[in-house]
Design a protein around this motif. Structure first.
Motif, PDB file in Angstrom:
ATOM      1  N   TYR A 193      -4.198  33.574  64.501  1.00 44.91           N
ATOM      2  CA  TYR A 193      -5.242  33.172  63.563  1.00 44.91           C
ATOM      3  C   TYR A 193      -5.196  31.672  63.241  1.00 44.91           C
ATOM      4  O   TYR A 193      -6.084  31.157  62.568  1.00 44.91           O
ATOM      5  CB  TYR A 193      -5.114  33.957  62.252  1.00 44.91           C
ATOM      6  N   ALA A 194      -4.157  30.974  63.679  1.00 43.95           N
ATOM      7  CA  ALA A 194      -3.946  29.591  63.252  1.00 43.95           C
ATOM      8  C   ALA A 194      -4.679  28.604  64.147  1.00 43.95           C
ATOM      9  O   ALA A 194      -4.667  28.709  65.372  1.00 43.95           O
ATOM     10  CB  ALA A 194      -2.452  29.268  63.229  1.00 43.95           C
ATOM     11  N   LYS A 195      -5.293  27.626  63.508  1.00 45.66           N
ATOM     12  CA  LYS A 195      -5.965  26.545  64.223  1.00 45.66           C
ATOM     13  C   LYS A 195      -4.976  25.434  64.563  1.00 45.66           C
ATOM     14  O   LYS A 195      -5.166  24.697  65.524  1.00 45.66           O
ATOM     15  CB  LYS A 195      -7.102  26.006  63.355  1.00 45.66           C
ATOM     16  N   GLY A 196      -3.933  25.314  63.777  1.00 41.61           N
ATOM     17  CA  GLY A 196      -2.902  24.315  64.010  1.00 41.61           C
ATOM     18  C   GLY A 196      -1.767  24.499  63.028  1.00 41.61           C
ATOM     19  O   GLY A 196      -1.946  25.079  61.951  1.00 41.61           O
ATOM     20  N   CYS A 197      -0.573  24.007  63.382  1.00 43.55           N
ATOM     21  CA  CYS A 197       0.577  24.135  62.490  1.00 43.55           C
ATOM     22  C   CYS A 197       1.593  23.054  62.804  1.00 43.55           C
ATOM     23  O   CYS A 197       1.853  22.741  63.971  1.00 43.55           O
ATOM     24  CB  CYS A 197       1.228  25.514  62.631  1.00 43.55           C
TER      25      CYS A 197
ATOM     26  N   ILE B  91       3.351  23.833  57.674  1.00 46.29           N
ATOM     27  CA  ILE B  91       2.031  23.575  57.103  1.00 46.29           C
ATOM     28  C   ILE B  91       0.999  23.994  58.133  1.00 46.29           C
ATOM     29  O   ILE B  91       0.839  23.343  59.167  1.00 46.29           O
ATOM     30  CB  ILE B  91       1.837  22.098  56.710  1.00 46.29           C
ATOM     31  N   ALA B  92       0.324  25.110  57.856  1.00 48.82           N
ATOM     32  CA  ALA B  92      -0.572  25.723  58.844  1.00 48.82           C
ATOM     33  C   ALA B  92      -2.022  25.694  58.377  1.00 48.82           C
ATOM     34  O   ALA B  92      -2.309  25.752  57.177  1.00 48.82           O
ATOM     35  CB  ALA B  92      -0.159  27.170  59.102  1.00 48.82           C
ATOM     36  N   ASN B  93      -2.917  25.612  59.347  1.00 49.40           N
ATOM     37  CA  ASN B  93      -4.342  25.815  59.111  1.00 49.40           C
ATOM     38  C   ASN B  93      -4.637  27.259  59.508  1.00 49.40           C
ATOM     39  O   ASN B  93      -4.731  27.576  60.693  1.00 49.40           O
ATOM     40  CB  ASN B  93      -5.157  24.828  59.954  1.00 49.40           C
TER      41      ASN B  93
ATOM     42  N   ALA C  11       3.283  24.097  69.648  1.00 49.28           N
ATOM     43  CA  ALA C  11       2.558  24.188  70.908  1.00 49.28           C
ATOM     44  C   ALA C  11       1.570  25.349  70.835  1.00 49.28           C
ATOM     45  O   ALA C  11       1.687  26.237  69.986  1.00 49.28           O
ATOM     46  CB  ALA C  11       3.535  24.396  72.067  1.00 49.28           C
ATOM     47  N   ALA C  12       0.605  25.343  71.746  1.00 50.86           N
ATOM     48  CA  ALA C  12      -0.442  26.371  71.725  1.00 50.86           C
ATOM     49  C   ALA C  12       0.131  27.772  71.823  1.00 50.86           C
ATOM     50  O   ALA C  12      -0.358  28.707  71.171  1.00 50.86           O
ATOM     51  CB  ALA C  12      -1.430  26.120  72.863  1.00 50.86           C
ATOM     52  N   ASP C  13       1.212  27.949  72.607  1.00 52.37           N
ATOM     53  CA  ASP C  13       1.779  29.294  72.777  1.00 52.37           C
ATOM     54  C   ASP C  13       2.671  29.710  71.602  1.00 52.37           C
ATOM     55  O   ASP C  13       3.141  30.848  71.544  1.00 52.37           O
ATOM     56  CB  ASP C  13       2.557  29.384  74.087  1.00 52.37           C
ATOM     57  N   GLU C  14       2.918  28.797  70.645  1.00 49.38           N
ATOM     58  CA  GLU C  14       3.690  29.126  69.446  1.00 49.38           C
ATOM     59  C   GLU C  14       2.801  29.573  68.294  1.00 49.38           C
ATOM     60  O   GLU C  14       3.263  30.244  67.377  1.00 49.38           O
ATOM     61  CB  GLU C  14       4.473  27.902  68.964  1.00 49.38           C
TER      62      GLU C  14
END
Length: 437
Positions: free
Chosen positions: A247-251, A268-270, A240-243
């Motif tokens: 710096y991460a765009k998505g995970c 797996i993170a961006n 979720a956005a609050d997790e």
């Protein structure tokens, strides 16, 4: 998920691990050290096989990946640039009555879960292990045991790209130890203070990052399935956005259904271009990529698949554990994928008489050229089969007195228990075909 809870408890895996030599409590003769574990003769083979299967899939089978083994001790400015010195913390509370410590964000209420006592105010606790380099213990000598392997890759980006002449997209993969002074470790080897990571930093051109993020999510999820993890016990969970890290765009997390419930196996993170830009800023060195075709410099984005070797090994153990009815008893069998099994083959002479032993030893020496092999001539053959089932050996080769006449042996399959008579001259070829992956 009721089947998992009924047949595969953590207690059974802990017992099996101690009994068969997979995992021992560290410093056991001194009462042990909390959340530290030693991998025994079978455990070290299993864990090495997990790491080798990972390296094979993400490095050997690809032409856009290379390996690295960075130092555990790094310049302390690395951890300032990465944000670990200032922000790698957990909220810590103490019970005023029983003095136990807990992570505040893991508590459901405002009372001690152990005794119901009053808790202190939360304070931030840095998870990095601090030590000193050299003979003087002062602020100038402070270094840290790395809390992750990723930063060793980022600070070597220029070195690797220059020496390998790799073009984007390309990745750097590393297996190595990391250390986190966890407040509440537990659940056997799931959360420990010393652990091993299998980590990838895959560098891409900005704008292509979402495409490669999805590709790596799919590839990493499939890797666990290919190595035998039950699909129903595996899932993807988007953060979720609050997790998300700032710096991460998505995970996305790949989660496994452990005995304590759904928990992370791999993330797996961006990570965007955060890390390379920070290290360029703090080091004063230029860290970017020159795209010859576009004739431009830019800082790559990075996709980071980060897996735990210890968690993966635990998940493979749990998922492989089966109990099956066997007449009046229960057969315990580890149905480990053949690529992961500690021993691939067991050599079982039906008797300790010299003619059989001589043939069995000759076969053993031949097969040891290719695989890890166990030799067992103790007790009844049925007992020996059960021992090999319990440690996950895919094939047992039995040498009997008929073998002296027909020059053939009996090969037993772990999962089906079916037996097949194979000429000795064809045994290696037969096993190569069975064990190929």
């Amino acid at each position: 998920m009721s089947e998992i809870q009924a047949t595969t408890t953590m207690d059974k895996i802990v017992s099996l691990s101690k009994r068969r030599g997979f995992i021992f409590q560290s410093s056991e003769i001194y009462g042990g050290l909390n959340s530290c574990w030693d991998y025994g003769p079978l455990g070290v083979e299993l864990k090495n096989n997990v790491k080798q299967a990972w390296r094979r899939k993400v490095i050997q089978e690809r032409d856009d990946m290379v390996g690295l083994d960075a130092s555990i001790l790094m310049h302390p400015r690395v951890w300032e640039a990465s944000g670990h010195v200032a922000g790698f913390t957990d909220p810590l509370v103490d019970c005023k009555v029983c003095k136990q410590r807990f992570r505040a964000d893991h508590l459901e209420g405002d009372k001690c879960p152990a005794c119901g006592g009053e808790l202190t105010e939360a304070r931030q606790f840095n998870l990095m292990f601090k030590t000193f380099m050299g003979p003087v213990e002062d602020n100038a000598a402070v270094v840290y045991l790395r809390p992750e392997t990723a930063q060793g890759i980022f600070v070597n980006f220029n070195n690797v790209q220059t020496t390998t002449r790799m073009k984007l997209p390309f990745g750097i993969a590393q297996v190595g130890k990391s250390f986190r002074n966890e407040i509440t470790p537990g659940n056997f080897t799931f959360r420990t203070r010393e652990f091993e990571q299998m980590e990838i930093e895959y560098f891409v051109k900005p704008g292509t990052d979402e495409q490669y993020h999805k590709e790596w999510i799919d590839r990493r999820f499939q890797w666990y399935l290919d190595l035998g993890i039950t699909k129903e016990r595996l899932r993807l969970r988007e953060h979720a956005a609050d997790e998300l890290a700032h710096y991460a765009k998505g995970c996305f997390d790949i989660e496994y259904y452990f005995p304590m419930g759904w928990s992370e196996l791999e993330g797996i993170a961006n990570r965007t271009d955060f890390d390379l830009k920070r290290h360029a800023e703090y080091s004063g060195q230029r860290i970017d990529y020159f795209d010859q075709e576009a004739n431009e410099h830019y800082v790559p984005y990075v996709i980071e698949p980060s897996a735990g070797a210890d968690r993966g090994t635990l998940a493979f153990l749990l998922d492989a554990y089966h109990e099956e009815p066997d007449k009046d008893e229960v057969r315990v069998v580890l149905k480990l994928h053949r690529a992961l099994a500690p021993y691939k083959v067991a050599i079982l002479p039906l008797s300790k008489k010299e003619p059989l032993v001589a043939v069995a030893k000759e076969i053993e020496q031949e097969l040891r050229k290719y695989w890890m092999v166990d030799y067992d001539d103790s007790k009844a053959i049925g007992r020996r089969y059960r021992r090999q089932d319990e440690i996950g050996t895919p094939y047992c080769v039995t040498i009997d007195f008929q073998s002296l006449e027909d020059k053939a042996v009996t090969v037993r399959d772990r999962d089906t228990m079916e037996q097949e008579r194979i000429p000795m001259a064809e045994l290696s070829k037969y096993l190569w075909e069975k064990l190929a992956w």
